[in-house]
Design an enzyme around this catalytic site. Structure first.
Site, PDB file in Angstrom:
ATOM      1  NE  ARG A 162      53.720   0.072 -31.660  1.00 46.62           N
ATOM      2  CZ  ARG A 162      53.311  -0.616 -32.717  1.00 46.62           C
ATOM      3  NH1 ARG A 162      52.276  -0.187 -33.431  1.00 46.62           N
ATOM      4  NH2 ARG A 162      53.922  -1.729 -33.084  1.00 46.62           N
ATOM      5  CB  CYS A 163      49.738   6.234 -34.445  1.00 46.47           C
ATOM      6  SG  CYS A 163      48.556   5.077 -33.732  1.00 46.47           S
ATOM      7  CG  MET A 164      51.934  10.601 -34.987  1.00 44.89           C
ATOM      8  SD  MET A 164      52.100  12.298 -34.359  1.00 44.89           S
ATOM      9  CE  MET A 164      52.978  12.003 -32.816  1.00 44.89           C
TER      10      MET A 164
END
Length: 411
Positions: free
Chosen positions: A389-391
């Site tokens: 998700r962060c990426m």
């Protein structure tokens, strides 16, 4: 989606993902050393070649499921063909107070003469002292050879942090950490000047109070949860709430205080959605997490009373309960897989999520709960403390509030 399509945006975390913005790790990660990694917010020194292989596998997994992948650097190079964008991005670098007038002027001349591709490389990978042979001034003379005239941006890998879409508008973050401030300048330039985003309206901008995209979860159409703490301040939550509630992009914003450390930096490091009514969640915080509802009434922001996050969220979403799937099977496993980004999943569609393969216990629990897990490698990508998700910054999802139509508000 072709370049003339303007139907950007999302109203949930789980609507069918159509287009996503990624940044393939590059030369900026090669700038990390044991000496500077802490200041640049990395817990380790990644093997860059392997990190690139892992990221390529992530991108291919998305493509294999019908997702268009846009690369931030490619868009940035094209953006820098605009003179306005060039001036904006060069000017932002020159505000660094370390430079001094003499070094600042020599750096300006150096950057202004660059081809867009070379300029993009320097603005992302940084400019080392020994690489800048035209440097002048006391600041340059006294700078150590290992220092950077322009710092690299290794955290650009985590595209969710610098921007997030709420409805058909984009919120460009105001990142708190000095090592990450220029990420939002770069991202804002892309949204403001690249032809693919022509006409897109902002929901937030970098000069406003602190707000980081990893703290923003679209729980359901009309319901936005925002982690609140050191990274995203209460003032930032209030500002975002006024913007999205006033524009009709949401009817409820939930402020969710998050105790922050290296393992729980943002709300999405402890909780992400994997179905319209289900989250994967770090069990240590599941019963402790609180939420405060924010709504507009007659133009005024009404602040509700704090309550258990799961209960307040379910009520705002109009469901009986929000199902939870724990990270790991026991406290030790849960803590380890929390550190390894077990909660940081990316939903491609309801009940279909991407996760790091190393979090075997969490992935097993997801599958037991009816979630299909697409496993990707992440031993090197995870050194910056971030998962799928962060990426990824979804820039186009099917809108659940429009019965799954591939359109945005007002389209």
């Amino acid at each position: 989606m072709d370049e003339t399509t303007t139907a950007w945006g999302a109203d949930s975390e789980v609507g069918r993902l159509r287009t996503v913005l990624l940044h393939r790790p590059g030369a900026e990660l090669k700038r990390l050393t044991p000496r500077n990694s802490d200041a640049l917010l990395f817990d380790g020194i990644p093997w860059v070649g392997r990190a690139q292989e892992e990221h390529d596998a992530f991108a291919q997994t998305l493509r294999d499921h019908g997702v268009e992948v846009l690369y931030l650097k490619d868009l940035f190079v094209e953006t820098l063909e605009s003179e306005d964008a060039r001036r904006r991005c060069i000017g932002d670098v020159l505000t660094d107070p370390r430079l001094g007038d003499t070094l600042r002027e020599s750096l300006r001349r150096h950057l202004e003469g660059m081809h867009p591709e070379d300029l993009a490389h320097v603005l992302i990978a940084g400019l080392a002292h020994e690489e800048f042979t035209d440097g002048r001034g006391l600041g340059y003379v006294l700078m150590e050879r290992s220092e950077f005239v322009i710092d690299p941006l290794p955290n650009l890998l985590f595209t969710r942090d610098s921007s997030v879409w709420v409805g058909d508008r984009v919120a460009v973050s105001s990142l708190a950490m000095p090592a990450r401030r220029r990420e939002t300048s770069l991202t804002a330039a892309v949204y403001a000047h690249h032809r693919r985003f022509a006409g897109v309206r902002p929901a937030y901008s970098p000069e406003l109070e602190r707000l980081e995209g990893g703290d923003v979860l679209l729980l359901a159409p009309g319901v936005v949860a925002v982690g609140t703490g050191e990274r995203t301040t209460p003032a930032g939550v209030e500002r975002l709430a006024r913007n999205v509630l006033g524009a009709g992009l949401a009817d409820t914003v939930l402020a969710v205080p998050v105790a922050q450390d290296r393992a729980t930096m943002h709300l999405d490091t402890v909780c992400t959605m994997v179905d319209v009514d289900a989250v994967v969640m770090y069990p240590k915080v599941a019963d402790e997490l609180r939420a405060i509802s924010l709504r507009l009434a007659d133009g005024e922001l009404e602040v509700g009373e704090p309550g258990p996050f799961l209960e307040v969220a379910a009520e705002a979403m109009g469901i009986e309960r929000l199902r939870t799937i724990d990270t790991g099977l026991d406290p030790v496993t849960a803590e380890r897989e929390q550190w390894d980004d077990g909660n940081n999943t990316l939903a491609i569609a309801p009940r279909l999520a991407v996760a790091y393969e190393r979090n075997s216990e969490t992935n097993a629990r997801l599958e037991e709960a009816g979630i299909d897990v697409l496993r990707i490698p992440g031993s090197e990508l995870g050194t910056g403390r971030g998962g799928p998700r962060c990426m990824s910054c979804p820039v186009a999802r099917d809108f659940l509030g429009n019965a799954g139509k591939k359109t945005c508000y007002g389209k």
